[in-house]
Design a protein around this motif. Sequence first.
Motif, PDB file in Angstrom:
ATOM      1  N   SER B  20     -28.644 -36.444  36.033  1.00  0.00           N
ATOM      2  CA  SER B  20     -27.997 -35.271  36.648  1.00  0.00           C
ATOM      3  C   SER B  20     -27.713 -34.222  35.572  1.00  0.00           C
ATOM      4  CB  SER B  20     -26.712 -35.676  37.371  1.00  0.00           C
ATOM      5  OG  SER B  20     -25.811 -36.280  36.466  1.00  0.00           O
ATOM      6  N   GLY B  21     -27.519 -32.999  36.000  1.00  0.00           N
ATOM      7  CA  GLY B  21     -27.335 -31.890  35.053  1.00  0.00           C
ATOM      8  C   GLY B  21     -28.671 -31.409  34.523  1.00  0.00           C
ATOM      9  N   ASN B  22     -28.631 -30.387  33.712  1.00  0.00           N
ATOM     10  CA  ASN B  22     -29.873 -29.797  33.187  1.00  0.00           C
ATOM     11  C   ASN B  22     -29.914 -29.866  31.669  1.00  0.00           C
ATOM     12  OD1 ASN B  22     -31.051 -28.711  35.700  1.00  0.00           O
ATOM     13  ND2 ASN B  22     -29.122 -27.557  35.727  1.00  0.00           N
ATOM     14  N   PRO B  23     -30.871 -30.632  31.124  1.00  0.00           N
ATOM     15  CA  PRO B  23     -30.984 -30.680  29.660  1.00  0.00           C
ATOM     16  C   PRO B  23     -31.290 -29.296  29.106  1.00  0.00           C
ATOM     17  CG  PRO B  23     -32.311 -32.406  30.688  1.00  0.00           C
ATOM     18  CD  PRO B  23     -31.862 -31.485  31.783  1.00  0.00           C
ATOM     19  N   ALA B  24     -30.848 -29.036  27.895  1.00  0.00           N
ATOM     20  CA  ALA B  24     -31.134 -27.766  27.224  1.00  0.00           C
ATOM     21  C   ALA B  24     -32.641 -27.631  27.055  1.00  0.00           C
ATOM     22  CB  ALA B  24     -30.442 -27.729  25.867  1.00  0.00           C
ATOM     23  N   ARG B  25     -33.166 -26.462  27.368  1.00  0.00           N
ATOM     24  CA  ARG B  25     -34.626 -26.290  27.274  1.00  0.00           C
ATOM     25  C   ARG B  25     -35.001 -25.263  26.207  1.00  0.00           C
ATOM     26  NH1 ARG B  25     -36.377 -29.586  29.929  1.00  0.00           N
ATOM     27  NH2 ARG B  25     -35.833 -30.273  32.013  1.00  0.00           N
ATOM     28  N   TYR B  26     -33.996 -24.564  25.672  1.00  0.00           N
ATOM     29  CA  TYR B  26     -34.350 -23.450  24.802  1.00  0.00           C
ATOM     30  C   TYR B  26     -34.940 -23.900  23.472  1.00  0.00           C
ATOM     31  CZ  TYR B  26     -30.008 -24.044  22.186  1.00  0.00           C
ATOM     32  OH  TYR B  26     -29.004 -24.538  21.410  1.00  0.00           O
ATOM     33  N   ILE B  27     -34.704 -25.157  23.120  1.00  0.00           N
ATOM     34  CA  ILE B  27     -35.340 -25.712  21.928  1.00  0.00           C
ATOM     35  C   ILE B  27     -36.363 -26.736  22.409  1.00  0.00           C
ATOM     36  CG2 ILE B  27     -34.984 -27.037  19.817  1.00  0.00           C
ATOM     37  CD1 ILE B  27     -32.170 -25.919  19.710  1.00  0.00           C
ATOM     38  N   PRO B  28     -37.640 -26.489  22.132  1.00  0.00           N
ATOM     39  CA  PRO B  28     -38.684 -27.391  22.636  1.00  0.00           C
ATOM     40  C   PRO B  28     -38.382 -28.863  22.330  1.00  0.00           C
ATOM     41  CG  PRO B  28     -39.675 -25.462  21.613  1.00  0.00           C
ATOM     42  CD  PRO B  28     -38.202 -25.354  21.383  1.00  0.00           C
ATOM     43  N   GLY B 259     -22.044 -30.869  22.322  1.00  0.00           N
ATOM     44  CA  GLY B 259     -23.262 -30.284  21.766  1.00  0.00           C
ATOM     45  C   GLY B 259     -24.294 -30.162  22.869  1.00  0.00           C
ATOM     46  N   VAL B 260     -25.187 -29.168  22.754  1.00  0.00           N
ATOM     47  CA  VAL B 260     -26.167 -28.992  23.822  1.00  0.00           C
ATOM     48  C   VAL B 260     -27.229 -30.084  23.833  1.00  0.00           C
ATOM     49  CG1 VAL B 260     -25.922 -26.496  24.089  1.00  0.00           C
ATOM     50  CG2 VAL B 260     -27.544 -27.415  22.425  1.00  0.00           C
ATOM     51  N   GLY B 261     -27.199 -30.972  22.830  1.00  0.00           N
ATOM     52  CA  GLY B 261     -28.057 -32.138  22.887  1.00  0.00           C
ATOM     53  C   GLY B 261     -27.558 -33.171  23.892  1.00  0.00           C
ATOM     54  N   GLY B 262     -26.366 -32.921  24.461  1.00  0.00           N
ATOM     55  CA  GLY B 262     -25.841 -33.834  25.470  1.00  0.00           C
ATOM     56  C   GLY B 262     -24.790 -34.789  24.938  1.00  0.00           C
ATOM     57  N   GLY B 263     -24.453 -34.652  23.670  1.00  0.00           N
ATOM     58  CA  GLY B 263     -23.410 -35.494  23.109  1.00  0.00           C
ATOM     59  C   GLY B 263     -22.031 -34.871  23.233  1.00  0.00           C
ATOM     60  N   ILE B 264     -21.006 -35.728  23.326  1.00  0.00           N
ATOM     61  CA  ILE B 264     -19.616 -35.266  23.216  1.00  0.00           C
ATOM     62  C   ILE B 264     -18.904 -36.242  22.289  1.00  0.00           C
ATOM     63  CG2 ILE B 264     -17.468 -34.631  24.397  1.00  0.00           C
ATOM     64  CD1 ILE B 264     -18.988 -34.479  27.011  1.00  0.00           C
ATOM     65  N   LEU B 265     -18.185 -35.686  21.337  1.00  0.00           N
ATOM     66  CA  LEU B 265     -17.378 -36.516  20.448  1.00  0.00           C
ATOM     67  C   LEU B 265     -15.919 -36.279  20.788  1.00  0.00           C
ATOM     68  CD1 LEU B 265     -17.067 -38.353  17.974  1.00  0.00           C
ATOM     69  CD2 LEU B 265     -17.126 -36.306  16.545  1.00  0.00           C
ATOM     70  N   ALA B 266     -15.165 -37.358  21.038  1.00  0.00           N
ATOM     71  CA  ALA B 266     -13.753 -37.198  21.382  1.00  0.00           C
ATOM     72  C   ALA B 266     -12.883 -37.979  20.410  1.00  0.00           C
ATOM     73  CB  ALA B 266     -13.503 -37.675  22.811  1.00  0.00           C
ATOM     74  N   ASN B 282     -23.763 -29.336  32.157  1.00  0.00           N
ATOM     75  CA  ASN B 282     -23.212 -28.497  33.229  1.00  0.00           C
ATOM     76  C   ASN B 282     -23.461 -27.030  32.868  1.00  0.00           C
ATOM     77  OD1 ASN B 282     -21.280 -27.615  31.409  1.00  0.00           O
ATOM     78  ND2 ASN B 282     -19.615 -28.823  32.293  1.00  0.00           N
ATOM     79  N   ARG B 283     -22.975 -26.120  33.727  1.00  0.00           N
ATOM     80  CA  ARG B 283     -23.306 -24.714  33.526  1.00  0.00           C
ATOM     81  C   ARG B 283     -22.776 -24.144  32.217  1.00  0.00           C
ATOM     82  NH1 ARG B 283     -22.189 -20.561  37.975  1.00  0.00           N
ATOM     83  NH2 ARG B 283     -20.097 -21.382  37.617  1.00  0.00           N
ATOM     84  N   ALA B 284     -21.697 -24.754  31.716  1.00  0.00           N
ATOM     85  CA  ALA B 284     -21.112 -24.239  30.483  1.00  0.00           C
ATOM     86  C   ALA B 284     -21.716 -24.885  29.239  1.00  0.00           C
ATOM     87  CB  ALA B 284     -19.600 -24.429  30.492  1.00  0.00           C
ATOM     88  N   GLY B 285     -22.652 -25.815  29.417  1.00  0.00           N
ATOM     89  CA  GLY B 285     -23.323 -26.390  28.265  1.00  0.00           C
ATOM     90  C   GLY B 285     -22.742 -27.706  27.779  1.00  0.00           C
ATOM     91  N   THR B 286     -21.865 -28.330  28.569  1.00  0.00           N
ATOM     92  CA  THR B 286     -21.288 -29.631  28.219  1.00  0.00           C
ATOM     93  C   THR B 286     -22.006 -30.717  29.027  1.00  0.00           C
ATOM     94  OG1 THR B 286     -19.135 -28.647  27.774  1.00  0.00           O
ATOM     95  CG2 THR B 286     -19.150 -30.991  28.277  1.00  0.00           C
ATOM     96  N   SER B 287     -22.211 -31.863  28.393  1.00  0.00           N
ATOM     97  CA  SER B 287     -22.878 -32.979  29.077  1.00  0.00           C
ATOM     98  C   SER B 287     -22.126 -33.333  30.357  1.00  0.00           C
ATOM     99  CB  SER B 287     -22.911 -34.203  28.162  1.00  0.00           C
ATOM    100  OG  SER B 287     -23.364 -35.341  28.875  1.00  0.00           O
ATOM    101  N   LEU B 288     -22.842 -33.313  31.477  1.00  0.00           N
ATOM    102  CA  LEU B 288     -22.210 -33.555  32.776  1.00  0.00           C
ATOM    103  C   LEU B 288     -21.720 -34.993  32.864  1.00  0.00           C
ATOM    104  CD1 LEU B 288     -21.916 -31.871  35.438  1.00  0.00           C
ATOM    105  CD2 LEU B 288     -23.922 -33.081  36.257  1.00  0.00           C
ATOM    106  N   LEU B 289     -22.623 -35.942  32.605  1.00  0.00           N
ATOM    107  CA  LEU B 289     -22.271 -37.356  32.720  1.00  0.00           C
ATOM    108  C   LEU B 289     -21.333 -37.753  31.579  1.00  0.00           C
ATOM    109  CD1 LEU B 289     -23.099 -39.278  34.877  1.00  0.00           C
ATOM    110  CD2 LEU B 289     -24.855 -40.218  33.375  1.00  0.00           C
ATOM    111  N   GLY B 290     -21.534 -37.152  30.424  1.00  0.00           N
ATOM    112  CA  GLY B 290     -20.671 -37.437  29.283  1.00  0.00           C
ATOM    113  C   GLY B 290     -19.222 -37.104  29.590  1.00  0.00           C
TER     114      GLY B 290
END
Lengths: 313, 313, 313, 313
Positions: B20-28, B259-266, B282-290
């Motif tokens: 779910s969510g949309n992976p960042a695509r701007y970096i190949p 990070g837009v790689g889909g990671g979150i550090l807490a 998600n739309r703001a660039g944070t990992s949805l499932l994370g």
Amino acid sequence: MDLGAIVSETWTELADERGSGNPARYIPALALVDPNKFGIALATSDGEVFCAGNADEAFSIQSISKVFALALALEREGPALWDAVGREPSGNAFNSIVQLEREKGIPRNPFINSGAIVTTDRFIGDRSPDEAVEDLLARLKRMGRDETIRFDPEVARSESETGSRNRSLAWFLADFGRLLNPVEDVLSVYFRQCALAMSCRQLAESALFLAFDGTDPVTGQQMCSASRARRINALMLLCGHYDNSGQFAFEVGFPGKSGVGGGILASVPGRAAIAVWSPGLNRAGTSLLGAKALAQIARRTGWSVFSGKLPEI
Amino acid sequence: MDLGAIVSETWTELADERGSGNPARYIPALALVDPNKFGIALATSDGEVFCAGNADEAFSIQSISKVFALALALEREGPALWDAVGREPSGNAFNSIVQLEREKGIPRNPFINSGAIVTTDRFIGDRSPDEAVEDLLARLKRMGRDETIRFDPEVARSESETGSRNRSLAWFLADFGRLLNPVEDVLSVYFRQCALAMSCRQLAESALFLAFDGTDPVTGQQMCSASRARRINALMLLCGHYDNSGQFAFEVGFPGKSGVGGGILASVPGRAAIAVWSPGLNRAGTSLLGAKALAQIARRTGWSVFSGKLPEI
Amino acid sequence: MDLGAIVSETWTELADERGSGNPARYIPALALVDPNKFGIALATSDGEVFCAGNADEAFSIQSISKVFALALALEREGPALWDAVGREPSGNAFNSIVQLEREKGIPRNPFINSGAIVTTDRFIGDRSPDEAVEDLLARLKRMGRDETIRFDPEVARSESETGSRNRSLAWFLADFGRLLNPVEDVLSVYFRQCALAMSCRQLAESALFLAFDGTDPVTGQQMCSASRARRINALMLLCGHYDNSGQFAFEVGFPGKSGVGGGILASVPGRAAIAVWSPGLNRAGTSLLGAKALAQIARRTGWSVFSGKLPEI
Amino acid sequence: MDLGAIVSETWTELADERGSGNPARYIPALALVDPNKFGIALATSDGEVFCAGNADEAFSIQSISKVFALALALEREGPALWDAVGREPSGNAFNSIVQLEREKGIPRNPFINSGAIVTTDRFIGDRSPDEAVEDLLARLKRMGRDETIRFDPEVARSESETGSRNRSLAWFLADFGRLLNPVEDVLSVYFRQCALAMSCRQLAESALFLAFDGTDPVTGQQMCSASRARRINALMLLCGHYDNSGQFAFEVGFPGKSGVGGGILASVPGRAAIAVWSPGLNRAGTSLLGAKALAQIARRTGWSVFSGKLPEI
């Protein structure tokens, strides 16, 4: 930990700086307050309140009232409130209209003026302005365990007479269809809510539920769910001091809410509620000495929501 | 509290939502990552790391690196860093230039791109770009207790090739005289820093010092002062998720950095460091499932910096 | 009407004010220019050029070049150029990036820096930067009927060395995919174009086609269609003086374009082309004395595109 | 030149497009107007008025009234008016509040709503709202040489009831101390002024003084100085069509002012005044067919303030 000593030492250490900062002048009634007032009250879960200075003198709580209005609006509306107001820091001054235009009348959070106007509108709901005001006052008397809590009618009149910017914000919201009640009805409650007069002691006692997961630890009365109390704390930490919130979180480290009357109300989750008062403000509108006092208390107690030390129980 | 069970139950409950969510695509190089990856790692003060899913697979940490860069820049510069970058939430997208113009080249905080570029510049200091990069890598290997931590050169190249907006921000900063080093030198470090590849386990272990007042509780090594660690936590809470930080504080309740790689550090002060990874944003660039996983862990553990419950020790 | 007398009387009346305003300092080569220079040249359709003061001394035309670049880009691209750049006043400073972010990389008009960078990019088209520059120079020599027109390599180097803001704008445009050529290629032409050195006399002669429906009335050579010439005049009137255009239209009343080198080129449709030069600028970046001189000439001749008097022929 | 033929041919050629564009719907009274209305009137200095279509039917002139209000406010206040309102294009929508915040309550120009509210305030001066309204009406009857010109009370009521945004703007101005009269007094005049009902013929006749240096060429009556008339033309050209002014200057080439009622009033200096009416608007709020009709007339007559052709007399 001798909290009484910490409170009085903090007061004593800063007492020489009374009068620093600039009191709000835009409301005549505020400009008349003695700039040398300085009070601290720290309330704990066992019912003790440690006080110093002018802690028992009522002052105009101004925007601190937004915390209570939020809690009460959430009680009436539930999470639907979040369709009408956001939960993000604004990155702008408390009375800015720029973001409101870009975001089509959805205020960024309930602690900037436009967001507080929406919150007040939802708190009014389908009642008359006077009914809503009476309800708000009754709740605060109960929370603060003090029947003498009241509005300052002089300040409320002053707010209304000088309230052009808030009128502009309210009509702007109305233009986007964001208010359920007529603009002047909403403002009449909003101006009275800002004109609440409370002492540091009353404020600290009223806010204990925020520090203790929604339940007043002294009376055992539940004000809101644990999850809601935590979320209000989160909003206070992120947005409680206008465009100064980062600085406050950085220096002090617990949720708080400032008012231009010079008061700051802080919630220290699991520990205490603290209210401070000193009329001189910094450039962002937060009490200069008040913020210093809270930073001192944070340093002396070691309290911080970011502390890695587990509390000694 | 059975933290191992909490981690694995959280993973299992959310596993169906992988993708779910949309992976960042701007970096190949990021667009090629399998969107079904999902990992969790939770590190505690006694050296245990509870893992689930793809917790040992390295991914591009992207903006999470801004936390480490900040810690290291503060170590080099001390509080003087705060003359060059602010500490307030931005109320704008992570790559916005609007506020930067209004505020004359002083970025709002070190976690938006412009602020991170300034932080990187100060971390470089008077060294060459390559020396700075080597130092950063050496530090992370020590913090993460893993010699295999490395940059992904493919991602770094990709970052640089698609880095027009960051180039624009850097030249904008240069125009206001805010950079000490040449623009391309700063960017060459910045792009490599964003291209660090780390696993959830490595991230969680590297960040324990943030949750424990600046000292890694496992090795006893002090990374920074208690006060500095608390302040970094404050910044993460207020600004760690771009224009989504309020939502995260509200739902999760502890400091984090996306990070837009889909990671979150807490960082959960006094308790643990947690890293999660799932590429869909998600739309703001944070990992949805994370973010969901962290909210689940918060709910199951009862951990929150806003909790009114004193910990049971 | 004795235009020669009007030009020399205007010069004499204002000569005492030479040195007023602030010369541009951001480019070292500009800061070296004698602030007391003051020249006027007025070219008419019968080939006469009335001059006063330093009218034959070449100076850095800076943004005045944007008018020529626009005419040439329109010749290459036709109306398709207007897909890449707008035709509306910006309401912001000449180098602002704010609007560009909001409007996703489509500059408001070809006379703000971002718009001129796009125009230059389209003028280059599929040629090399050096070919484009040679073509531009060849055109200007023909328009100005003077083989000595040249770039000032010192200014061009200075532009490039101090061109951080323009680099930031160009990378910003590139980020939105608005440039056809590599950023540094576009800038290399842009910086040389800004560094064109021309005298008031050369400028006035080069611009006669704008005042006479696209055809140089002296040589009979058509530069562009009547409709295109009128439209370039419209853009000059609306956007020719940055955030000062309204003031200029109000006080002077004919299309013009300023440059930070202190030059202003004005087109008086059906009458004349006028160039003035005085290095001191007003707050918006327009030559202070130059604008006064044009207002004087407007008053003395009665010329204004808004005049209700039919010309005596 | 057969102006009668040009007017009727223009009407005929565009008649099939009646109904295109979107009529303003935000005021109920405007939404009721037949979208197929289409009128043209062209008044010349010898007293002739060439008409086509619904040229004698009164419609709501809306913002076109801002031109008359400006002329009358300048008559009362003189150049001091320009301390309270600017003369620059706004680069923003007609009802935007963003720029007003940044520029501390000084509207960019008298043709955006905030600027028109200030202009109306100054036109009122020390009179009562009703006196000001009567004066305005008396002036228009004289200018338009028609005693039947009137307000549409239904539209005025509609304006007031739906005027939240204008109320917000007015209170915003009041907050910066920019209004001399009470907000509701100013708005009561402003809403009635916008609700003036005039025909194309009346508008064109009323505006001849703008095209002829301040003096009505038919009656010989001087309305304002030549210099003031030229300046009002300059403002109309630069700011007359909201964020569409550049487009209009580019396509049509003479000063004009749009209203959301679908009218456009144009001044062709030295030639004529033209009024067109068709309710369907383009995205920026200018009459779609009206702008086309004016562009046609410009093309057929060869008139343009940017024309290099000297008029044949």
